[in-house]
Design an enzyme around this catalytic site. Structure first.
Site, PDB file in Angstrom:
ATOM      1  CD1 TRP A   1      -2.308  -2.123   1.750  1.00  0.00           C
ATOM      2  CD2 TRP A   1      -3.074  -1.022  -0.049  1.00  0.00           C
ATOM      3  NE1 TRP A   1      -3.399  -2.809   1.245  1.00  0.00           N
ATOM      4  CE2 TRP A   1      -3.879  -2.167   0.159  1.00  0.00           C
ATOM      5  CE3 TRP A   1      -3.363  -0.174  -1.133  1.00  0.00           C
ATOM      6  CZ2 TRP A   1      -4.958  -2.485  -0.674  1.00  0.00           C
ATOM      7  CZ3 TRP A   1      -4.439  -0.497  -1.958  1.00  0.00           C
ATOM      8  CH2 TRP A   1      -5.217  -1.635  -1.724  1.00  0.00           C
TER       9      TRP A   1
ATOM     10  CG  ASP B   1      -2.846   4.014   4.385  1.00  0.00           C
ATOM     11  OD1 ASP B   1      -3.860   3.815   5.090  1.00  0.00           O
ATOM     12  OD2 ASP B   1      -2.661   3.457   3.276  1.00  0.00           O
TER      13      ASP B   1
ATOM     14  CE  LYS C   1      -8.254  -2.862   4.401  1.00  0.00           C
ATOM     15  NZ  LYS C   1      -7.548  -1.981   3.486  1.00  0.00           N
TER      16      LYS C   1
HETATM   17  C1  LIG Z   1      -7.065  -1.502   2.357  1.00  0.00           C
HETATM   18  C2  LIG Z   1      -5.978  -0.511   2.376  1.00  0.00           C
HETATM   19  C3  LIG Z   1      -5.915   0.542   1.441  1.00  0.00           C
HETATM   20  C4  LIG Z   1      -6.894   0.678   0.304  1.00  0.00           C
HETATM   21  O1  LIG Z   1      -8.104   1.129   0.764  1.00  0.00           O
HETATM   22  P1  LIG Z   1      -9.291   1.470  -0.267  1.00  0.00           P
HETATM   23  O2  LIG Z   1     -10.299   2.066   0.662  1.00  0.00           O
HETATM   24  O3  LIG Z   1      -9.712   0.194  -0.890  1.00  0.00           O
HETATM   25  O4  LIG Z   1      -8.776   2.440  -1.252  1.00  0.00           O
HETATM   26  C5  LIG Z   1      -4.899   1.468   1.563  1.00  0.00           C
HETATM   27  N1  LIG Z   1      -3.994   1.367   2.537  1.00  0.00           N
HETATM   28  C6  LIG Z   1      -4.005   0.368   3.445  1.00  0.00           C
HETATM   29  C7  LIG Z   1      -2.958   0.302   4.510  1.00  0.00           C
HETATM   30  C8  LIG Z   1      -4.999  -0.601   3.386  1.00  0.00           C
HETATM   31  O5  LIG Z   1      -5.024  -1.592   4.297  1.00  0.00           O
END
Ligand SMILES: *Cc1c(COP(=O)(O)O)cnc(C)c1O
Length: 363
Positions: free
Chosen positions: A100, A175, A199
């Site tokens: 990511w 993030d 999540k």
């Molecule tokens: C799942 C995830 C993403 C992507 O998220 P989306 O909402 O599908 O764009 C980005 N960064 C991390 C760390 C993730 O776990």
């Protein structure tokens, strides 16, 4: 058969939250309407979005100098919004510790072809297949840079950053998609935090952004929807927000608060993940690719059996036994147990029993 959902996202939600949503589904707060049918400008929805924000502020102890936004487009849209709003004419550093983080950096590089700024990969553990979080020298960071981007939890690789690094005074943007509300961070340590909801917060469709007010863009950017200042000035109601997702997030925030808050969630998550790590560690059959104990994710635990063939067999039998979505990400294979806040401890205990049996039958 009991079903345990090990999905990395969209992920398991607290049963109590789903039941509350079900009970209110047809008639929200005696409005005679479903939450999905309410105007986003109605008194009822105003209470929902304000309530969600104030609960999140309380749970994460967000200082008043930060704005909380509920946006759309997933965490992935933030990969472009961040440089678009914050990096123009400056340097922007990326710590690439997983797939990511790599995507965030790649999007920045792409955007830098049309918007003037300089994305820089500060450190990367890609050559080591992301088995650890790469370190870097803070002295290498230009103090005038816009930000240093990090990923607090590498969802696919199973590592986590618990200690916010020294960045030579440059704001850290995190993030936090896969461990927001699962591990206890100090918001003040970050210039901005963002997370896709699916999540640990609620259903897919909402992205939470927590941004320090002084970092909001001074000049309008390319598009209003992608403009943090416009989103903040409109209290996330510049256009129709994902109303049902925000309502679900509010219910999840209430649930976390009732259980004792983020520190309590972290304690429970450590206990759950330690059960599995301890089992894997003493086993001569299963291994975890994560190199350092202190970088272990409490949220996503990848592991493998002695061969790719046995992994396939494991995933097939686990699925049939009710352990759903435990297959590792398509990019790394093997298995991955995602143990987010709503994942029950009993599911880990039962998984370990299944793993033992599988080991006995296949060792
Ligand atoms: C799942 C995830 C993403 C992507 O998220 P989306 O909402 O599908 O764009 C980005 N960064 C991390 C760390 C993730 O776990």
């Amino acid at each position: 058969m009991t079903i345990y959902n090990f999905s990395a996202g969209p992920a398991v939600l607290p049963k109590e939250v789903l039941e509350k949503a079900q009970a209110e589904f047809l008639d929200y707060a005696t409005s005679g309407m479903s939450v999905m049918e309410l105007s986003h400008r109605s008194k009822e929805f105003d209470e929902i979005i304000k309530g969600a924000e104030s609960l999140l502020r309380e749970l994460m102890q967000i200082p008043d100098t930060y704005r909380v936004l509920f946006l759309q487009g997933g965490a992935s849209t933030q990969f472009s919004m961040i440089p678009l709003n914050l990096a123009q004419g400056r340097k922007a550093y990326y710590v690439v510790a997983g797939s990511w983080g790599k995507k965030a950096y790649t999007e920045a590089v792409k955007l830098s072809k049309t918007i003037p700024f300089e994305p820089i990969c500060l450190a990367s553990s890609e050559p080591q297949n992301y088995v650890e979080i790469p370190s870097f020298d803070a002295g290498a960071i230009d103090p005038q840079a816009a930000y240093v981007h990090v990923t607090t939890n590498n969802t696919i690789e199973g590592t986590a950053l618990y200690q916010v690094p020294d960045t030579n005074g440059v704001p850290v943007i995190a993030d936090m998609s896969s461990n927001i509300l699962a591990a206890d961070y100090q918001v003040e340590d970050f210039g901005m935090i963002y997370a896709g909801a699916q999540k640990n917060i609620g259903p897919a469709g909402v992205t939470v952004v927590i941004i320090r007010e002084d970092l909001l863009n001074q000049e309008p950017v390319l598009s209003s929807m992608l403009d943090y200042r416009i989103q903040a000035e409109n209290n996330s109601l510049y256009n129709t927000p994902p109303t049902f997702g925000i309502y679900m997030a509010k219910l999840v925030f209430e649930w976390v608060k009732d259980l004792g808050g983020v520190a309590e969630m972290e304690k429970r998550n450590r206990e759950k993940s330690d059960l599995l790590y301890d089992y894997i560690e003493q086993s001569s059959f299963y291994t975890s690719p994560v190199l350092h104990k202190k970088q272990r994710s409490v949220a996503n635990i990848p592991f493998v059996s002695p061969s790719a063939e046995l992994d396939v067999k494991f995933n097939k039998e686990a699925d049939a036994a009710g352990f759903k979505n435990i297959k590792g990400h398509r990019s790394v294979g093997g298995m991955r147990a995602s143990l987010y806040n709503a994942f029950p401890r009993q599911g880990v205990v039962d998984l370990i029993a299944f793993m033992k049996k599988f080991e006995e039958e296949n060792a």
